[in-house]
Every structure is written in C-alpha cells, then in structure tokens.
Scaffold this motif. Sequence first.
Motif, PDB file in Angstrom:
ATOM      1  N   ASP A  77      97.273   1.836  70.333  1.00 54.36           N
ATOM      2  CA  ASP A  77      98.423   2.730  70.469  1.00 54.36           C
ATOM      3  C   ASP A  77      98.328   3.820  69.415  1.00 54.36           C
ATOM      4  OD1 ASP A  77     100.738   3.872  71.308  1.00 54.36           O
ATOM      5  OD2 ASP A  77     102.049   2.193  70.781  1.00 54.36           O
ATOM      6  N   THR A  78      98.903   4.966  69.700  1.00 56.27           N
ATOM      7  CA  THR A  78      98.994   6.050  68.726  1.00 56.27           C
ATOM      8  C   THR A  78     100.362   5.991  68.063  1.00 56.27           C
ATOM      9  OG1 THR A  78      97.500   7.462  70.007  1.00 56.27           O
ATOM     10  CG2 THR A  78      98.914   8.534  68.377  1.00 56.27           C
ATOM     11  N   VAL A  79     100.358   5.826  66.765  1.00 62.11           N
ATOM     12  CA  VAL A  79     101.590   5.712  65.994  1.00 62.11           C
ATOM     13  C   VAL A  79     101.786   6.999  65.201  1.00 62.11           C
ATOM     14  CG1 VAL A  79     102.840   4.398  64.246  1.00 62.11           C
ATOM     15  CG2 VAL A  79     101.307   3.217  65.838  1.00 62.11           C
ATOM     16  N   ARG A  80     102.986   7.511  65.237  1.00 68.84           N
ATOM     17  CA  ARG A  80     103.301   8.730  64.499  1.00 68.84           C
ATOM     18  C   ARG A  80     104.522   8.474  63.623  1.00 68.84           C
ATOM     19  NH1 ARG A  80     102.816  11.611  68.319  1.00 68.84           N
ATOM     20  NH2 ARG A  80     104.921  11.795  69.154  1.00 68.84           N
ATOM     21  N   LEU A  81     104.330   8.652  62.326  1.00 68.74           N
ATOM     22  CA  LEU A  81     105.416   8.530  61.352  1.00 68.74           C
ATOM     23  C   LEU A  81     105.773   9.920  60.855  1.00 68.74           C
ATOM     24  CD1 LEU A  81     104.201   5.464  59.236  1.00 68.74           C
ATOM     25  CD2 LEU A  81     106.049   5.481  60.926  1.00 68.74           C
ATOM     26  N   GLU A  82     107.041  10.286  61.000  1.00 70.08           N
ATOM     27  CA  GLU A  82     107.508  11.591  60.554  1.00 70.08           C
ATOM     28  C   GLU A  82     108.632  11.411  59.546  1.00 70.08           C
ATOM     29  OE1 GLU A  82     107.973  14.475  63.977  1.00 70.08           O
ATOM     30  OE2 GLU A  82     107.716  12.605  65.092  1.00 70.08           O
ATOM     31  N   ALA A  83     108.659  12.296  58.579  1.00 69.74           N
ATOM     32  CA  ALA A  83     109.715  12.256  57.570  1.00 69.74           C
ATOM     33  C   ALA A  83     110.029  13.672  57.129  1.00 69.74           C
ATOM     34  CB  ALA A  83     109.291  11.408  56.371  1.00 69.74           C
ATOM     35  N   LYS A  84     111.285  13.909  56.805  1.00 66.56           N
ATOM     36  CA  LYS A  84     111.682  15.194  56.243  1.00 66.56           C
ATOM     37  C   LYS A  84     112.931  15.007  55.397  1.00 66.56           C
ATOM     38  CE  LYS A  84     114.022  16.696  60.515  1.00 66.56           C
ATOM     39  NZ  LYS A  84     114.068  17.761  61.543  1.00 66.56           N
ATOM     40  N   ALA A  85     113.105  15.905  54.472  1.00 67.35           N
ATOM     41  CA  ALA A  85     114.236  15.821  53.553  1.00 67.35           C
ATOM     42  C   ALA A  85     114.564  17.227  53.057  1.00 67.35           C
ATOM     43  CB  ALA A  85     113.911  14.902  52.374  1.00 67.35           C
ATOM     44  N   PHE A  86     115.807  17.411  52.615  1.00 67.41           N
ATOM     45  CA  PHE A  86     116.161  18.685  52.002  1.00 67.41           C
ATOM     46  C   PHE A  86     117.318  18.507  51.038  1.00 67.41           C
ATOM     47  CE2 PHE A  86     118.501  19.049  56.178  1.00 67.41           C
ATOM     48  CZ  PHE A  86     119.793  18.993  55.681  1.00 67.41           C
ATOM     49  N   PHE A  87     117.386  19.447  50.121  1.00 68.75           N
ATOM     50  CA  PHE A  87     118.529  19.601  49.219  1.00 68.75           C
ATOM     51  C   PHE A  87     118.963  21.050  49.310  1.00 68.75           C
ATOM     52  CE2 PHE A  87     120.067  21.226  45.144  1.00 68.75           C
ATOM     53  CZ  PHE A  87     121.190  20.426  44.964  1.00 68.75           C
TER      54      PHE A  87
END
Length: 747
Positions: free
Chosen positions: A501-511
């Motif tokens: 399987d193709t696994v994609r982990l995404e993350a984002k953050a802001f201040f």
Amino acid sequence: MKLVARLIAILIVIAIAPQRSYAQNVGDDAFGDPMGSGMTANDSIARGLKRSTWSRDTSKVERFVPTEYKQWRIDEQLGTILPEEYNDTLPHLFQNFNNTDGYVGDHNILGNLGSPRMARNFLDRTLMNDMMFIQPFDYFHTTPGNLLFTNTKSPLTNLQYHKCGTKENGQDRLYAYFATNINKRAGLGFKADYLYARGYYNNQANSQFGATLFGYYQGDHYGIHAMASWEHMKMSENGGIEDDNYITNPQSFPRSYNSTDIPTVLSSLWNRNDHQTVYVNHHYNLGKYRDIEVPDSLKPKMPKDEELLLRIKSDSLRAEIKADSLRCDSTLDSLRTRWQAEQIPPREFVPISSIVHTFHFRRLMHVNYSRAALPTNYFNHDPYIRSSYGNYEDNTTAISVKNTVALQLLEGFNKWAKAGISLFAAHEYARFSLPSKETTDELNAFDIWNEHHISAGGEISKRQGKLLHYNAGAEIFLIGPKAGDLDIHGGGDLNFRLFKDTVRLEAKAFFKNLSAPFYYRHFQSQTVWWDQNPDREQHVRIEGKLTLDRTHTSLRFGMENISNYQYLGMKLTPNYADDGTTIASYAHDVAVMQQSGSIQVLSASLRQDIHWGIFHWDNEVTWQHTTNSEVLPLPTLSIYTNPYIVFHIAKVLRVELGADLRYFTSYYAPDYSPFVGQYAVQDAAQPRVKIGNYPIINAYANFAIKRVRGYINVTHVNEGNGNAFWAPHYPIDPLSIHFGVSWNFYD
C-alpha cells in the motif's frame, strides 16, 4: 440581462471554434486519459495514419486529435507552480458540482443556489481579510491561487449547463472553460461562469457572472503567469421566513403552504459585489546548461566508412583517395574526428537562482441598498445617515495594490541543493471608502482611509522527489497599521510503501498574530456603524493527515488555540405587541465582538470508501469540539454517506445510481446578517434557534460516455416535517429535480 446573454454566447462561439495548437514540451508520461477516450499518450504516433472504418470512405486520411493535457495552480505570493493531481472531468460526484453547500454538503447556506456560505468544519474556514464581502462566495470567486492553468496538446473547451425548476423558481448555471497552447511553452485561455437562481422561497433571487482571462509562458530564463477577472454578484435579501413553524410544524396553521406562500421578513433589500482582479507573476532565472546523460544505446553511431567518404563531394577525388590505402586511412581518420566534433550532446538548462516580481491588484465594491420602504421594526436604532430605511443605497469600496519582490536559491541545481530558499519583501497600498456622516438623501459623501503595509519574510521548501516534501515560511509586517503582525507556517508530507500500500503522512502547523481586518475596525452605513480597534488575534494550529491509497482510507486530525477571538455577533432587541408583554418580533443589529482569553477547537475526520464489485460506498465522518460554543458554535458530528452502484451499458456508457445523505447534529449555528452579507453568531441574551439533527437525502443518476458527463439529481427526497434548515430561519429547498451536462471539445 440581454447584454450578459450575448456576451456568454460570444464566448461559447469563440470557445468551440476550431483552433490551432502546438504540442507541449513535456513527456508523454505526464498525461492521462481523463475522458476515457481509450487513447494514451503513446498513441500519438498514429497521427496522420489511416484508421479502419466501417461504411466510410477509407481513401481519406482521418486526423488523430490528441486529448492529453496537464494542469497546475500557482502560489499567489511567489508564483511557485503546484501540480494539480485532480481535474473537473471525473464523472464521480458530478451531481454535486453545482451544490452551493459543497460536494459533501459541509457548508451552511441560505438555501438558494449562489447564496453566501460558511464551512461547518472549522479547519476548512479561512481567516477574515480586508475583502471580506467576497469570502462567502469562495465556490464562485476566482483567485490566482485557485485558477487552473492548462498545457494542452489540442485546444480544450469544457461547457457545462445545470438546470432545475421552472421560470418562477428555477436555477440555471452556464459554465465555460477554454485553454490552448500558443507554442510549446506558452498558453492562454478564459473561464466564464454565469448563474441565475430565482429561488423556491420569496425574495431570494441570486445573479452572478464572472469572466477570467489567463495566460502563461515558461521559458528557460523567463517565465510569467497572468490573469484578469471581473465578477458581478447580486442577491436579494429576504431575512429568512417569518415563522419557523411553517417548516417545523406546518400542522399548526389552518391550511398548507407552498414554499412561495410562506412570508419572509424582508422584500426589497439587496446586496451587490463587484470585484476585479489583475495579477502578474513573473521571474528571471539565472543558471547554466549541462549535458544530458544519454544511454549508449541511444547515442548516435559512427557512420560506416563508405558513408564518411560520401562527404567528399568530388567523385573523382573520392575515387583517387580510395585507390591509395594510406591516403584513404588518413582521410577516414580526419572524417571521423570531424564527425565526432559535430556531435552536440543534448543539453538542459539548470536554474540556480531566480528573481521574482508579483503584482496583485484587487478592487471590490460592496453595495447594500433598498428600492422600497423596509419594516422599521426590523432595525434596533434610528437611521444612521439618512432620513429613513426606504429607497437608500450605501456602498463601500476597497482597493489593494500589492507588489512583492523575491530572491530565490532554487532546489535541485546540484546534489547538495536539497531545498530551495526564498527571501521576499512586499508593499501593499490599500484604500477604503465608507459613507460619511455628511451623507444625506440627496448627497453621497465618503470618508477615505489610505493604508501602506510593508512586510518581509522567507521560505525554505523541498518539492522535488517522491518520498519527502516540506515547506516552512514566515512573514512579519514592519510598517503600517499591521506593523508587528506575524505569520509563521510550515508543512510537509512523507510517502512510503507499506504492505503493498502507499501510505502518505501529511502535517502542517502555523502561528499567526494578526490585527483585525479593516472592516472589523471600521464600518459605516445606513444600517450598521462601528469604529474600534480590537486586540490582535492569535492562532496556533497543528494538523495531520494519514492516507492509505489501497484501502481508500483517510484520517485527518487538527487542534487549534485561539486567543482574543474576533467575530461578528447579532444583537436582537424585542419588539413587543400592544399588550406590552408579548414579543411580536425582534429588531436586528450586528457588531464586531471579541472574546478575551483562549478558545480551543479539536477536530477529527475519517473518510472511508468501500468498493466491492459494482457496489461502492463513500463515507466521511467529522467530529468537532469547541471549548466555547457561545462564541464559536460547531456541530459535534457531521456525516456524509453515499452508497451507489457503477455499471456500463454497451461497454461505453458509464452509469452511477445512488443516494447520498448529509447530516449534522443540532447546534446554535451562526445566523445571517443581510446588512453586511456575513454570518454572525446568534445573540445569547435572546432565545436562540438550533438547526441540524435532520437528514438531507438526494437520489441521483450519473452518466458518462466518452467526453460527455451528465446527471439527474432529485434533492431533498425526504421532504416532510422536521428541522429542515441550512441556516437559522433559512429553509432547505423543497424536493426538486436537477440535471446537468458537461461536454469536452478538442481542436
């Protein structure tokens, strides 16, 4: 209306007229076959060849028209190209393309097509900006960031038509998109969108027209993306229905009411937005050319001796050389050396750094007006600047001219350049006009605000490769009313294989530490008036997403802390009946409010699509929690589920049959203020209204054959008693039948 109709007709004629296009300078593997024509990029070798026919004149050569294209968007500030993986040619969910409430019904609306909307999922909301009047129309509004640029092998035209209802209550929408290439590196096109919705309830007609021209050039050294758009949006404000019991408890009335028989609060109030955009992003690359490594099997082969000797034009001299073996060997050595010197290896340009300039002009005029007397008991104050609430017109204009200059060290120019670095500075001139206190019934006078904002920032990003991508940036405002504002943001994704399987982990953050937008600080009109300076609002968000391609699973989680939350809030004042105790109605006002302290929001969404034979089942569930539901109300649970079957008729007609359901738990959803065309939190000091806890079911049939898509969608098939509202006092349209068609043309 006649002028608009003629303009649309002219655009359609231009769009479908035969055009000449040039093949684009990209590899065949960049293209798919989005319309299911059966042709792939490798089939382009068949161009110009005879094709087998039945009952046709086979002596004629049938020209093959390639249908491949690729699309991308750009980052508005720096013009970075962002490849677009999905396009609007997929047949799945096409029946929801024209829904103002969104593909999965995740927005609150006023019921009618083309009405303002607000996302129920807090993570999907955008922060308020200086052009706030256009923000509730994000489904229609075109920005440089959401415009699709297209590189196509043949001129591409997409025409759509959507329809429901009759001449009295119907909804119509006509959409056209055209793109063509000038040459391998340049292209241009236009987009036109027109909708007119009369509405199933009184005094809620909407009319919108938008036109956008765009173009691009992508050279080794110089590149440019440009667009110009004009949008006109007009909507009638009915203030909602007079009594919710017409929907929730129709048995309480002596007779039954059709939707057009239900009285509304207002009948002659209108809002209008006219918005123009001119955007140019261009850059100049500095770099070097390098040889391209070519496999030995593809390198040119040394010609045979006989072929080399043919370079000697004189037959007699060639014969003389052949007769002398020593002279022949010497001549061949010289010819081989000359041939090798003539072989120029293929080269490519490698950009190392770039100078970027972005020009962004926006102009928005918002008008709130009445052409007849309005009920005076609807307002909780005397008219601010005119003698009455009848036959008035107030308008405000916002103009923004922004220039950004950036220097970039580009990613990938050598093996050590694993990321790109950008430094930029921006200047924005903003001008706002509002009706002044000197305004009278006969004279329009305006107060003017001029603001200059200077900011600087930078970004580091990695966008190449397949395993890891990331970006992080910051911008700080140095001069102007926003001096001290700070925006720090970042994100990334990791892609890897796990158990086939193709696994994609995404993350984002802001201040973000932001000043209030202009219209939260100043607003002057016949109906509302404020002048204040709220404290800076702070946002801290962390968000992640896990996607499993093989199982069609997606899990999204986010949390945000908000300090000094700014929002629009309703203010209601009771209007008492003659007995002095019974509340007959409420007078309305709206104002900017601010919550001291912090508010936390938690959100989690799970999407799971199931596929078994011809049976499919799409599901999306969102859970939310807010620590202060008085000022930031959110539904605890939102559900979208869509079971359907897919089959083919005669192997060419793709058919989807299904029914989808939207549901969200009851909550005190934001009310809508027709004075400013925005959603506002309900007044907690007065009795509030909950919406939700009501399923909305649509049954549909989708079809697709070659380049044509279509649908028939029966909406609100479960119409009956219940809390059937999209927003407080704004009912869901009764059962209605919608249909639409989309057709792609090439060449």
